[in-house]
Design an enzyme around this catalytic site. Structure first.
Site, mmCIF file in Angstrom:
data_model
loop_
_atom_site.group_PDB
_atom_site.id
_atom_site.type_symbol
_atom_site.label_atom_id
_atom_site.label_comp_id
_atom_site.label_asym_id
_atom_site.label_seq_id
_atom_site.Cartn_x
_atom_site.Cartn_y
_atom_site.Cartn_z
ATOM 1 C CG HIS A 153 34.972 -8.695 -24.094
ATOM 2 N ND1 HIS A 153 35.191 -9.867 -23.404
ATOM 3 C CD2 HIS A 153 34.339 -9.060 -25.234
ATOM 4 C CE1 HIS A 153 34.702 -10.891 -24.098
ATOM 5 N NE2 HIS A 153 34.188 -10.422 -25.215
ATOM 6 C CG ASP A 200 40.336 -15.538 -24.039
ATOM 7 O OD1 ASP A 200 40.037 -16.638 -23.537
ATOM 8 O OD2 ASP A 200 39.545 -14.582 -24.082
ATOM 9 C CG HIS A 240 32.937 -8.579 -19.019
ATOM 10 N ND1 HIS A 240 32.632 -9.842 -19.468
ATOM 11 C CD2 HIS A 240 34.116 -8.260 -19.598
ATOM 12 C CE1 HIS A 240 33.588 -10.270 -20.271
ATOM 13 N NE2 HIS A 240 34.497 -9.333 -20.370
ATOM 14 C CE1 TYR A 278 43.938 -12.016 -21.781
ATOM 15 C CE2 TYR A 278 43.461 -14.323 -21.352
ATOM 16 C CZ TYR A 278 43.032 -13.022 -21.514
ATOM 17 O OH TYR A 278 41.695 -12.728 -21.418
ATOM 18 N NE ARG A 334 35.628 -7.274 -14.590
ATOM 19 C CZ ARG A 334 35.780 -8.218 -15.536
ATOM 20 N NH1 ARG A 334 36.246 -7.893 -16.721
ATOM 21 N NH2 ARG A 334 35.474 -9.481 -15.300
ATOM 22 C CD GLU A 343 41.217 -11.078 -24.232
ATOM 23 O OE1 GLU A 343 40.703 -12.114 -24.693
ATOM 24 O OE2 GLU A 343 40.752 -10.419 -23.289
ATOM 25 C CG ASN A 399 36.415 -4.991 -18.577
ATOM 26 O OD1 ASN A 399 35.551 -5.839 -18.388
ATOM 27 N ND2 ASN A 399 37.512 -5.235 -19.286
ATOM 28 C CD GLU A 433 38.427 -8.121 -21.190
ATOM 29 O OE1 GLU A 433 38.241 -9.230 -21.712
ATOM 30 O OE2 GLU A 433 37.869 -7.760 -20.150
#
Length: 525
Positions: free
Chosen positions: A174, A113, A260, A111, A258, A118, A176, A4
């Site tokens: 980020h 954020d 993160h 989108y 998950r 992001e 994941n 991300e």
């Protein structure tokens, strides 16, 4: 695994533009650049049904009333023009579309954020694909910037793949990773913390300035290190922890977790990105099988920052057992354990292995060996070394001190996503930065999803039936059929289903959405 990236956003024309409004224009501009439109002309509603951002992996949930507003990511940001205007700053055209979310034909999400655009990459199964689809996000962002620049009435917008504005604000990059639910979270914390505290020596992006506001004089290895204040915690924008406990699996909750990860820097360097994803996944595999090294820093947060400030790699740091070790020592411990682990399970075998682990271990060893003898020899591979090398050349040429504002500008210019402006891209074009994936494969990843995860199903749904997709998430796609009164929600909670092998023939037949859904649902019942 997946990435991300929140892009830094700036309108250089001198106005005090509202960052949220600017970010909506980035999403809208990309929707205008692609034919992968969903219902309502491009925007896809995000399906928040299965999201639970207040669930903590340690076994509890934060009461909604006491959560920080930035933690409530399961609520659709249905902002109106008036609400955005009230947040301050200018909106060039208050009547322009406010597009907050898109699901892309490559399986990714674009989108808004908070106050940043992001890109969340589709799910992939190996570090090379992680680099490829993360790089695709940079091209998505670039396409939006180009479109905005060609649109009369909109201000020029620049996007930066970095993590701080050097005014005490940080935005995230980020990672994941999917893990078995059966792995105790305490084992993840114990096994992963020393690795995360030290891994920036391989995958830091480099930064001019010390401290959250960058006012301290000097250069450091990591963009993010100075913004971390806790060892373990749920928050991502305040009291940032080395190990994030958000328990939102986006998959079968009883089977998977998950992980993160919020501690990484945004990387343009392919080698740094490759090592970031590959070594982290390998360490998680060791933790899953009880093979991770056992060590603990006396103070992990301060050690994280000390290591970032020590770009000469000379310091040692206190462990709870009394020993002092360098960041390099710790990375060698993890590499040696990983090599032994991979040899035992066969994943690194040159003929019968998984095709990735052997190359990853070799690159990891090559980089640690060079860091121990001559770090600057890695100026064509590691991002912080490449940036430091460039800075030192400018310093020497113009007799600048580390607090010269021109160096801060060069730091920012490094991460400009426009190839004709970004200094990283200048080095890449000159052949002075190594690659692990080609430009052609990154361009293809902008259009096509990975074939070996559920992202394939999501992406092909947008490509083939986008005008009938009214919502989507990581674990669902929601269709609206004109002849049906109810929406049809297809669950995709198994991340390794929905692959090309399982679903491509259904898409390729393409006898219409009703027929496609009929066959799909009959096969799954």
């Amino acid at each position: 695994m997946g990435a991300e990236t929140e892009y830094g956003i700036h309108a250089p024309s001198g106005g005090t533009f509202n960052a949220t409004w600017l970010s909506t224009q980035v999403v809208h501009a990309y929707s205008q650049s692609t034919k992968q439109r969903a219902a309502a002309g491009g925007e896809t509603r995000w399906d928040y049904t299965d999201e639970d951002p207040l669930a903590d992996a340690r076994g509890w949930s934060v009461p909604r009333a006491s959560a920080h507003p930035s933690q409530l990511t399961d609520v659709e940001p249905e902002l109106t023009a008036a609400q955005i205007a009230l947040e301050g700053g200018e909106c060039a055209d208050i009547t322009a579309p406010l597009m907050m979310n898109m699901v892309l034909g490559n399986g990714a999400r674009l989108y808004v954020d908070h106050a940043h655009p992001e890109y969340s990459s589709p799910e992939v199964t190996n570090p090379l694909d992680a680099v490829r689809w993360d790089g695709a996000g940079d091209l998505v962002a670039l396409a939006a910037v180009r479109r905005i620049a060609a649109t009369p009435g909109l201000p020029e917008i620049n996007l930066y793949k970095n993590n701080t504005d050097n005014k005490a604000v940080s935005y995230g990059s980020h990672e994941n990773y999917l893990m078995p639910r059966s792995v105790p979270f305490s084992s993840i914390v114990q096994g992963l913390t020393p690795f995360f505290v030290t891994r920036a020596i391989m995958c830091g992006a480099g930064r001019v300035g010390i401290g959250q506001d960058g006012s301290g004089v000097g250069f450091q290895i990591s963009q993010r290190a100075d913004f971390f204040e806790a060892e373990v915690g749920l928050e991502t924008t305040i009291r940032r922890p080395i190990i994030n406990t958000r328990d939102e699996p986006h998959a079968v909750a009883t089977k998977y977790r998950r992980l993160h990860v919020i501690i990484g820097d945004a990387n343009l360097s392919q080698i740094a990105n490759y090592l970031k994803f590959g070594t982290s996944a390998l360490v998680l595999d060791m933790i899953e099988h009880g093979n991770a090294p056992e060590l603990e820093f006396s103070d992990s947060v301060s050690t994280l920052q000390d290591i970032s400030h020590d770009w000469e790699l000379k310091q040692t740091h206190q462990l709870t057992d009394g020993r002092r070790v360098s960041a390099l020592d710790v990375q060698w411990m993890y590499l040696n354990a990983a090599r032994k682990h991979a040899e035992a399970n066969g994943s690194s075998h040159p003929a019968t292995g998984d095709g990735h682990t052997a190359a990853l271990l070799a690159k990891w060893e090559e980089v640690l060996t060079a860091l121990g003898s001559d770090p600057m020899s890695l100026a064509n591979q590691l991002e912080w070394v490449a940036k430091l090398n460039l800075m030192q050349q400018y310093k020497a040429r113009d007799d600048m001190a580390w607090n010269d504002p021109r160096l801060g500008l060069i730091d920012l210019q490094w991460s400009d996503i426009r190839p004709e402006k970004g200094l990283y891209y200048k080095l890449l074009q000159l052949g002075r930065m190594q690659r692990v994936v080609t430009d052609e494969s990154i361009r293809a990843a902008v259009q096509q999803p990975p074939t070996d995860t559920r992202a394939y199903f999501r992406g092909r749904c947008i490509q083939e039936f986008g005008s009938h997709v009214v919502g989507a998430s990581w674990d669902s796609v929601i269709f609206e059929l004109p002849e049906m009164r109810r929406l049809q929600r297809v669950s995709t909670k198994e991340p390794l289903r929905g692959t090309a092998e399982l679903t491509a023939s259904l898409f390729d037949q393409n006898n219409g959405l009703a027929d496609f859904l009929g066959q799909l649902l009959s096969d799954t019942h």
